[in-house]
Design an enzyme around this catalytic site. Structure first.
Site, short mmCIF file in Angstrom:
data_model
loop_
_atom_site.label_atom_id
_atom_site.label_comp_id
_atom_site.label_asym_id
_atom_site.label_seq_id
_atom_site.Cartn_x
_atom_site.Cartn_y
_atom_site.Cartn_z
N CYS A 86 0.83 -1.21 0.00
CA CYS A 86 0.00 0.00 0.00
C CYS A 86 0.87 1.26 0.00
CB CYS A 86 -0.99 -0.06 1.15
SG CYS A 86 -2.44 0.96 0.85
N HIS A 184 -3.33 -5.22 1.63
CA HIS A 184 -2.63 -5.46 2.90
C HIS A 184 -2.58 -6.94 3.29
CE1 HIS A 184 -2.26 -1.27 4.48
NE2 HIS A 184 -3.25 -1.06 3.62
N GLU A 186 -0.71 -8.34 5.34
CA GLU A 186 -0.39 -8.49 6.77
C GLU A 186 -1.65 -8.39 7.63
OE1 GLU A 186 -0.11 -5.83 5.05
OE2 GLU A 186 -0.59 -4.07 6.28
N1 GLN Z 1 -3.41 6.33 0.81
C1 GLN Z 1 -2.16 6.00 1.42
C2 GLN Z 1 -1.00 6.64 0.68
O1 GLN Z 1 -1.14 7.00 -0.44
C3 GLN Z 1 -1.94 4.51 1.48
C4 GLN Z 1 -2.95 3.87 2.39
C5 GLN Z 1 -2.46 2.62 3.05
O2 GLN Z 1 -1.26 2.36 3.14
N2 GLN Z 1 -3.39 1.88 3.59
O3 GLN Z 1 0.05 6.76 1.23
#
Ligand code: GLN
Length: 205
Positions: A86, A184, A186
């Site tokens: 992410c 995610h 994890e």
């Molecule tokens: N929207 C976040 C970003 O761009 C990422 C969100 C997340 O890691 N759950 O950094």
């Protein structure tokens, strides 16, 4: 489930902000040793590094102020395997659409942050990921993809393998020893993504 194949591996988890604890737990379940990375000295002797989810602008700024950005960039260029989830995917990208924030730039991907829009900020979807047929894991079938204000990969260079798509958008990819997911792993009980990553590490002799 413990796995002796990975018991000598020390995996760093960048622990400045975000979901680092959950990655450490998943790594330990896979049989590896997790080390939280907050200072430059924590990077010594690692076999791989995870950049977790969180807020990539915050993680980037903290990496600059803790003098970790250039150091980690250098380790990546030397071939240290990295998993970015992410916000970690954003950090590993070469470029962010419409953005100007500190990045590691180790993968030839251009990413769009918060790409799935305000209406669908968080959702779960069963993803087909053929690359997850790892020998250590007997679980088969789709992977539970948990998306939280997730980015997607808008475009990728020729050296990048796209491993999963959601709604026609690339949400997982691999380039050499770099692995990224927009979701995610994890936050699930499914260890296949972490096992795939650990299997990419060539143990240095
Ligand atoms: N929207 C976040 C970003 O761009 C990422 C969100 C997340 O890691 N759950 O950094």
């Amino acid at each position: 489930m413990s796995n002796s194949r990975f018991e000598n591996l020390i995996i760093g988890v960048l622990a400045l902000q975000g979901a680092f604890h959950e990655h450490a737990v998943a790594l330990e379940k896979c049989g590896a040793t997790a080390r939280k990375v907050r200072r430059r000295r924590d990077l010594a002797g690692l076999d791989a590094l995870i950049i977790p989810g969180g807020e990539s602008t915050t993680i980037g700024k903290l990496m600059v102020s803790y003098h970790l950005l250039e150091e980690i960039k250098g380790l990546g260029a030397e071939g240290l395997p990295m998993l970015g989830t992410c916000a970690g995917l954003v950090m590993l990208a070469r470029e962010v659409v419409d953005g100007d924030q500190p990045l590691l730039g180790l993968m030839d991907i251009k990413v769009r942050r918060n790409a799935f829009g305000r209406q669908v900020r968080s959702f779960e979807s069963a993803l087909e990921i053929p690359a997850l047929a790892v020998p250590e894991e007997t679980v088969a079938g789709p992977f539970p993809g948990i998306f939280i204000r997730a980015p997607w990969i808008e475009s990728a260079g020729l050296g990048v393998d796209i491993l999963a798509e959601y709604d026609g958008h690339a949400v997982a990819a691999r380039q050499d020893s770099m692995l990224v997911t927009a979701f995610h792993p994890e936050l699930t009980e499914d260890l296949r993504l972490h096992l795939l990553f650990l299997g990419m590490i060539k143990v240095r002799s």
